[in-house]
Design a protein around this motif. Structure first.
Motif, PDB file in Angstrom:
ATOM      1  N   GLU A 163       0.774  -1.000  -0.449  1.00  0.00           N
ATOM      2  CA  GLU A 163       0.431   0.256   0.104  1.00  0.00           C
ATOM      3  C   GLU A 163       1.177   1.100   0.132  1.00  0.00           C
ATOM      4  O   GLU A 163       0.541   2.531  -1.091  1.00  0.00           O
ATOM      5  CB  GLU A 163      -0.823   0.312   1.252  1.00  0.00           C
ATOM      6  N   GLN A 164       1.569   1.483   0.525  1.00  0.00           N
ATOM      7  CA  GLN A 164       3.160   2.443   0.905  1.00  0.00           C
ATOM      8  C   GLN A 164       3.440   2.682  -0.420  1.00  0.00           C
ATOM      9  O   GLN A 164       3.609   3.830  -1.142  1.00  0.00           O
ATOM     10  CB  GLN A 164       3.912   2.431   2.120  1.00  0.00           C
ATOM     11  N   ARG A 167       1.026   4.149  -3.344  1.00  0.00           N
ATOM     12  CA  ARG A 167       0.556   5.723  -2.188  1.00  0.00           C
ATOM     13  C   ARG A 167       1.554   6.873  -2.325  1.00  0.00           C
ATOM     14  O   ARG A 167       1.244   7.999  -3.194  1.00  0.00           O
ATOM     15  CB  ARG A 167      -0.402   5.553  -1.239  1.00  0.00           C
ATOM     16  N   ARG A 168       2.606   6.261  -2.130  1.00  0.00           N
ATOM     17  CA  ARG A 168       4.141   7.259  -2.272  1.00  0.00           C
ATOM     18  C   ARG A 168       4.042   8.120  -1.451  1.00  0.00           C
ATOM     19  O   ARG A 168       4.022   8.969  -1.625  1.00  0.00           O
ATOM     20  CB  ARG A 168       4.577   7.678  -3.979  1.00  0.00           C
ATOM     21  N   GLU A 169       3.083   8.035  -0.505  1.00  0.00           N
ATOM     22  CA  GLU A 169       2.944   9.070   0.269  1.00  0.00           C
ATOM     23  C   GLU A 169       4.598   9.872   1.186  1.00  0.00           C
ATOM     24  O   GLU A 169       4.499  10.764   1.971  1.00  0.00           O
ATOM     25  CB  GLU A 169       1.539   9.142   1.648  1.00  0.00           C
ATOM     26  N   LEU A 170       4.675   8.909   2.230  1.00  0.00           N
ATOM     27  CA  LEU A 170       5.733   7.893   3.085  1.00  0.00           C
ATOM     28  C   LEU A 170       7.186   7.988   1.957  1.00  0.00           C
ATOM     29  O   LEU A 170       7.252   7.624   1.612  1.00  0.00           O
ATOM     30  CB  LEU A 170       5.654   7.232   3.368  1.00  0.00           C
TER      31      LEU A 170
END
Length: 362
Positions: A163-164, A167-170
């Motif tokens: 998921e990370q 999404r590439r948010e963190l």
């Protein structure tokens, strides 16, 4: 659902900025294939040496290199097997890094199979409880979750990782740090957890675009300050997973990881720059041409450095793939102008680099 507890401290933010600066600088440096291959091999040997050394392996870095070439050291047979297994697992992880799709839990169980037994078959998770004890005193320093909870915890971890990455948010280094921490915390096997956690971390970084062609290793930076590494992994009010460890604030480990990664990238940037200054990097800049190739194709160039003509079986062995998987890849590389078919035999088809790409390895 796995929800890590951490904050991005000022020191973590500083490390992340250093990582990005060095990463971009390394990407833009002109590196030819010969130097790239040398840096990658040096990093693989360092990763094998230091990751196994952390777990008690007694071979020196020079002996690791010799053991991988078939040398034997009386009284160190177990250490020899361990480094050969780890190196094979690292090569398998490289093939997974070049693949697409989610990071697969079953394939990471295969990685553990290679680490532990040298066999690429999925290792079953531990069937019982295990504990980590202080080697000197024998006291329990960590009691992982019960065996019955391990499959669910592992499934949650891999769901979170993918998921990370989607999404590439963190920031990717933080995702890698949390991956390392949680795998070690679950401790899904009786043995081989640390080595497999570090390999999974490497895979996450590669998939997130932070592999840098495999020219750096984090393991050396863990091994340099082993006490700090273990201290960063030890969090929470109790040694028991169920008494606060699961919900503990892991900012300390995230910070340790990010600082270690910043140090590793800074060191490799210096090495490449020194190689340029010393004339080890040719005046020809192959970076643009190399960027046009996918990761598997770039690795293929290394094979052609040693063999002018190669078979499909050699390509499969070098990339850690099955011959069936390599066949359509080779056809695509021929269509794209990377390879040319050598000779007319179809059953044992051979390939050579096209002139356009052959210049990159000379």
């Amino acid at each position: 659902m796995f929800t890590p507890n951490f904050t991005i401290s000022p020191s973590i933010a500083t490390a992340l900025m250093a990582i990005e600066g060095d990463r971009q600088a390394i990407i833009e440096l002109p590196i030819n294939v010969e130097v790239l291959a040398g840096l990658r091999q040096t990093a693989k040997l360092a990763a094998t040496h230091y990751s196994t050394q952390i777990e008690g392996n007694r071979l020196t870095q020079a002996q690791v290199s010799e053991a991988l070439q078939g040398a034997h050291f009386p009284g160190r047979e177990r250490d020899e097997v361990e480094v050969r297994n780890y190196y094979r697992a690292l090569e398998y992880v490289e093939s997974l890094a070049a693949a697409t799709g989610p990071i697969d839990e079953t394939k990471m169980r295969r990685v553990h199979g290679l680490v532990q037994d040298g066999m690429k078959r999925p290792s079953p998770y531990r069937p019982g409880q295990n504990v980590i004890r202080d080697a000197a005193t024998g006291r329990i320093v960590y009691m992982p979750p019960e065996a019955g909870d391990v499959p669910v915890l592992m499934a949650d971890l891999f769901e979170w990782i993918n998921e990370q990455l989607n999404r590439r948010e963190l920031p990717a280094p933080i995702v890698a740090a949390i991956t390392h921490y949680q795998y070690a915390t679950i401790h899904p096997y009786y043995d081989g957890n640390g080595r497999t956690a570090r390999l999974l971390t490497t895979l996450v970084l590669h998939r997130a675009g932070y592999g840098l062609k495999g020219i750096y290793s984090l393991e050396e930076h863990y091994a340099r300050d082993l006490m700090a590494y273990y201290a960063a992994l030890t969090v929470g009010p109790s040694h028991n997973y169920y008494l606060g460890r699961a919900e503990a604030d892991i900012t300390g480990f995230v910070g340790f990881f990010c600082v270690s990664m910043a140090d590793a990238l800074g060191a490799v940037r210096v090495r490449v720059t020194e190689a340029q200054a010393g004339g080890a990097v040719s005046g020809r800049d192959d970076s643009a041409a190399l960027r046009q190739l996918d990761p598997r194709a770039r690795r293929l160039l290394e094979l052609f450095r040693d063999h002018g003509i190669v078979t499909g079986a050699q390509i499969a062995s070098h990339l850690g793939l099955s011959p069936r998987t390599v066949a359509p890849l080779a056809r695509r590389w021929v269509q794209d102008g990377l390879l040319e078919i050598h000779g007319s035999a179809r059953k044992t088809r051979s390939y050579q680099l096209s002139p356009r790409y052959e210049r990159l390895i000379h």
